[in-house]
Design an enzyme around this catalytic site. Structure first.
Site, PDB file in Angstrom:
ATOM      1  N   ARG A  50      -7.638 -20.446  -1.340  1.00 22.74           N
ATOM      2  CA  ARG A  50      -6.681 -20.242  -0.256  1.00 22.74           C
ATOM      3  C   ARG A  50      -5.576 -21.299  -0.287  1.00 22.74           C
ATOM      4  O   ARG A  50      -5.799 -22.473   0.001  1.00 22.74           O
ATOM      5  CB  ARG A  50      -7.380 -20.271   1.111  1.00 22.74           C
ATOM      6  CG  ARG A  50      -6.435 -19.865   2.246  1.00 22.74           C
ATOM      7  CD  ARG A  50      -7.106 -19.947   3.605  1.00 22.74           C
ATOM      8  NE  ARG A  50      -6.213 -19.436   4.640  1.00 22.74           N
ATOM      9  CZ  ARG A  50      -5.212 -20.111   5.198  1.00 22.74           C
ATOM     10  NH1 ARG A  50      -4.975 -21.367   4.805  1.00 22.74           N
ATOM     11  NH2 ARG A  50      -4.449 -19.555   6.123  1.00 22.74           N
ATOM     12  N   LEU A  81      11.379   1.091   6.711  1.00 15.80           N
ATOM     13  CA  LEU A  81      10.749   1.512   5.462  1.00 15.80           C
ATOM     14  C   LEU A  81      11.507   2.713   4.901  1.00 15.80           C
ATOM     15  O   LEU A  81      11.866   3.622   5.659  1.00 15.80           O
ATOM     16  CB  LEU A  81       9.291   1.909   5.728  1.00 15.80           C
ATOM     17  CG  LEU A  81       8.471   2.301   4.502  1.00 15.80           C
ATOM     18  CD1 LEU A  81       8.120   1.068   3.680  1.00 15.80           C
ATOM     19  CD2 LEU A  81       7.214   3.045   4.928  1.00 15.80           C
ATOM     20  N   ARG A  92       8.444   4.027  -4.895  1.00 13.22           N
ATOM     21  CA  ARG A  92       8.380   3.094  -3.769  1.00 13.22           C
ATOM     22  C   ARG A  92       7.309   2.023  -3.989  1.00 13.22           C
ATOM     23  O   ARG A  92       7.508   0.858  -3.638  1.00 13.22           O
ATOM     24  CB  ARG A  92       8.126   3.842  -2.459  1.00 13.22           C
ATOM     25  CG  ARG A  92       8.264   2.936  -1.236  1.00 13.22           C
ATOM     26  CD  ARG A  92       8.235   3.694   0.067  1.00 13.22           C
ATOM     27  NE  ARG A  92       6.909   4.298   0.319  1.00 13.22           N
ATOM     28  CZ  ARG A  92       6.612   5.001   1.395  1.00 13.22           C
ATOM     29  NH1 ARG A  92       7.548   5.211   2.325  1.00 13.22           N
ATOM     30  NH2 ARG A  92       5.420   5.516   1.573  1.00 13.22           N
ATOM     31  N   GLU A 121      12.247   2.706  13.885  1.00 14.83           N
ATOM     32  CA  GLU A 121      11.393   3.772  13.341  1.00 14.83           C
ATOM     33  C   GLU A 121      10.112   3.824  14.153  1.00 14.83           C
ATOM     34  O   GLU A 121       9.900   3.014  15.059  1.00 14.83           O
ATOM     35  CB  GLU A 121      11.093   3.515  11.868  1.00 14.83           C
ATOM     36  CG  GLU A 121      10.422   2.179  11.597  1.00 14.83           C
ATOM     37  CD  GLU A 121      10.399   1.817  10.113  1.00 14.83           C
ATOM     38  OE1 GLU A 121      10.367   2.741   9.282  1.00 14.83           O
ATOM     39  OE2 GLU A 121      10.399   0.614   9.801  1.00 14.83           O
ATOM     40  N   LYS A 157       6.426  -1.963   1.836  1.00 14.10           N
ATOM     41  CA  LYS A 157       5.266  -1.355   2.483  1.00 14.10           C
ATOM     42  C   LYS A 157       4.085  -2.323   2.416  1.00 14.10           C
ATOM     43  O   LYS A 157       3.136  -2.155   1.643  1.00 14.10           O
ATOM     44  CB  LYS A 157       4.929  -0.010   1.848  1.00 14.10           C
ATOM     45  CG  LYS A 157       4.125   0.906   2.766  1.00 14.10           C
ATOM     46  CD  LYS A 157       4.144   2.340   2.258  1.00 14.10           C
ATOM     47  CE  LYS A 157       3.279   3.252   3.109  1.00 14.10           C
ATOM     48  NZ  LYS A 157       3.808   3.430   4.466  1.00 14.10           N
ATOM     49  N   TYR A 216       0.824  -1.200   0.000  1.00 11.77           N
ATOM     50  CA  TYR A 216       0.000   0.000   0.000  1.00 11.77           C
ATOM     51  C   TYR A 216       0.859   1.251   0.000  1.00 11.77           C
ATOM     52  O   TYR A 216       2.073   1.200   0.196  1.00 11.77           O
ATOM     53  CB  TYR A 216      -0.932   0.008   1.215  1.00 11.77           C
ATOM     54  CG  TYR A 216      -0.257   0.389   2.520  1.00 11.77           C
ATOM     55  CD1 TYR A 216      -0.415   1.670   3.063  1.00 11.77           C
ATOM     56  CD2 TYR A 216       0.540  -0.511   3.228  1.00 11.77           C
ATOM     57  CE1 TYR A 216       0.191   2.024   4.261  1.00 11.77           C
ATOM     58  CE2 TYR A 216       1.144  -0.167   4.417  1.00 11.77           C
ATOM     59  CZ  TYR A 216       0.973   1.108   4.938  1.00 11.77           C
ATOM     60  OH  TYR A 216       1.591   1.452   6.112  1.00 11.77           O
TER      61      TYR A 216
END
Length: 288
Positions: free
Chosen positions: A100, A203, A52, A179, A147, A33
């Site tokens: 799945r 990140l 990114r 972070e 991310k 995301y």
């Protein structure tokens, strides 16, 4: 949870958007995301966001759902349909819908979603008051440079910070700050900015990238290195950055006052520089 959202090639009202229970994002957190700030109805740090997102998609092996040009056009249309002047856009891509199974399916198409967030970015009162952070253990996976939408570790850390009355949690591993739960961490020693170097442990923050570029342009000294909690507590000032906070000064860490307990000059200066850059990208002039 209102307004117009985008889901798999369609714009629709938020309450009409539905995702299959077999979407791998829902089943496994198998997706990535981005959050992009919006100022004066303009996407800010647009190229860095695309870079990114491309990196995250390539690392986990998910195809782009469309061309980059169409992706940007979709986000800009979303801004227009929601009359968004200031705030942000959240967007994510998952591997898609499939039976799945842990292994990657070979015949599913990526799912893409986006929605708008209205929020004060420029006139955020926290920029004047400063915020508090507490340190929490870093319990995340080892590819933090991606991310990923799988954010349970960050959610647990943020909840611990909130329960302790703090705005943010600074995650700690082996005695060193990695972070924030949803932000990049910085301290200031003298006139030098100290922040952790890029690696798989953190990140690659977009605000981090822009702020360090702006700081170097101003000939501000930067040390990209690890720093301890003790060092942070003894710093002259501290601050954080993210898409929806831009830059916020930190006045307390673990209940200890940082500096004189007021927002530091470095944080204020970098915030001003970033907002000026954002206004220029949006074709606007700052009031200063």
């Amino acid at each position: 949870m209102e307004g117009v959202v985008f889901l798999n090639n369609e714009f629709m009202q938020a309450d009409q958007a539905k995702v299959s229970i077999f979407d791998r994002g829902y089943l496994f957190g198998d997706g990535v995301y981005e959050v992009v700030p919006v100022i004066h109805s303009c996407l800010i740090d647009r190229d860095n966001f695309l870079e990114r997102l491309d990196y995250s998609l390539s690392v986990v092996g998910i195809d782009w759902p469309c061309s980059r040009e169409r992706y940007l056009a979709m986000l800009e249309e979303l801004i227009r349909r929601n009359n968004l002047v200031e705030g942000g856009v959240y967007t994510q891509v998952t591997r898609g819908v499939a039976p799945r199974d842990f292994g990657f399916p070979g015949d599913c198409s990526p799912s893409c979603m986006a929605f708008a967030l209205k929020k004060k970015l420029v006139d955020n009162p926290l920029a004047k008051s400063g915020v508090s952070v507490v340190t929490v253990p870093d319990i995340r996976w080892k590819r933090r440079d991606v991310k990923s939408i799988a954010l349970l570790g960050q959610c647990l850390a943020k909840e611990e910070a909130v329960r302790k009355g703090a705005f943010e949690g600074w995650m700690v591993e082996d005695g060193f700050v990695t972070e924030g739960t949803s932000s990049t961490a910085y301290i200031v020693k003298g006139q030098t900015i100290v922040t952790r170097p890029l690696s798989r442990s953190i990140l690659p923050g977009i605000r981090r990238k822009s702020l360090l570029r702006l700081a170097r342009k101003e000939k501000i000294a930067i040390e990209e290195r690890l720093f301890t909690v003790k060092e942070a507590l003894e710093a002259d000032e501290a601050f954080l950055s993210s898409a929806t906070t831009l830059v916020l000064p930190i006045t307390q860490i673990d209940g200890r006052t940082i500096g004189d307990g007021k927002p530091g000059r470095m944080a204020e200066h970098l915030r001003e520089l970033y907002i000026r850059m954002a206004f220029e990208e949006a074709g606007q002039k700052t009031s200063s």
